[in-house]
Design an enzyme around this catalytic site. Structure first.
Site: not given
Ligand code: NI
Length: 172
Positions: A46, A51, A96-97, A138-139, A142
């Site tokens: 995701g 990000q 997470c990236l 989660h996204e 962000h």
């Protein structure tokens, strides 16, 4: 669109709040496609536009991202996602990236009802559970400047953030 750079903690851009998409021109699909590419290149499931430093409420998810056979890919794009309803609790390990070198157990709602728009501005509504539900929550965090490590218990959170800040300086 050029290759997207993914920002990592503690970059302040990750703390901004993304803005709703109001004009659905070609640029929205372009951004979403670049996001998918960046996500696949980084082996993530995701990614939120923020990000990559793009302050728009766009997220992409593909739970099959890690599968070698790229014909099995299932890309999903959500614009202006809003959680209408949530129920139950589930705990799972998240990464997470934008948070390198840490994964942790996080509690989320088990099921959610989500309203969003597609890249053309068409209204959609889905119910999600399991990994899709967790990943969406989660996204969407962000988009509001929230990282999964913000959900850790206070002391653990302090420790993890201190270590990650130190790591990021070493790699700068
Ligand atoms: Ni993330």
């Amino acid at each position: 669109m050029a290759n997207l750079k993914i920002y990592t903690f503690p970059n302040p851009i990750l703390r901004k709040k993304a803005e709703s998409v109001k004009v659905f021109d070609r640029s929205i699909a372009d951004i979403a496609n670049s996001m998918l590419e960046a996500m696949y290149n980084s082996d993530g499931i995701g990614l939120a536009a923020i990000q990559a430093g793009i302050l728009k409420r766009i997220i992409v998810i593909d739970l099959n991202s890690g599968i070698e056979d790229s014909s099995k890919r299932e890309p999903h794009i959500f614009v202006n996602p809003i959680i209408l309803k949530e129920s139950g609790n589930t705990v799972s390990e998240e990464g997470c990236l934008s948070v390198i070198d840490f994964r942790g157990e996080i509690q989320r709602s088990e099921k959610i009802t989500l309203e969003y728009q597609d890249v053309n501005g068409k209204n959609e509504k889905i119910e999600a559970e399991g990994m899709m539900s967790i990943c969406l929550q989660h996204e969407i965090d962000h988009l509001n400047g929230i990282l999964f490590i913000d959900h850790l218990p206070f002391l653990k959170q302090k420790m993890v953030k201190k270590r990650l800040s130190k790591l990021s300086k070493e790699f700068a």
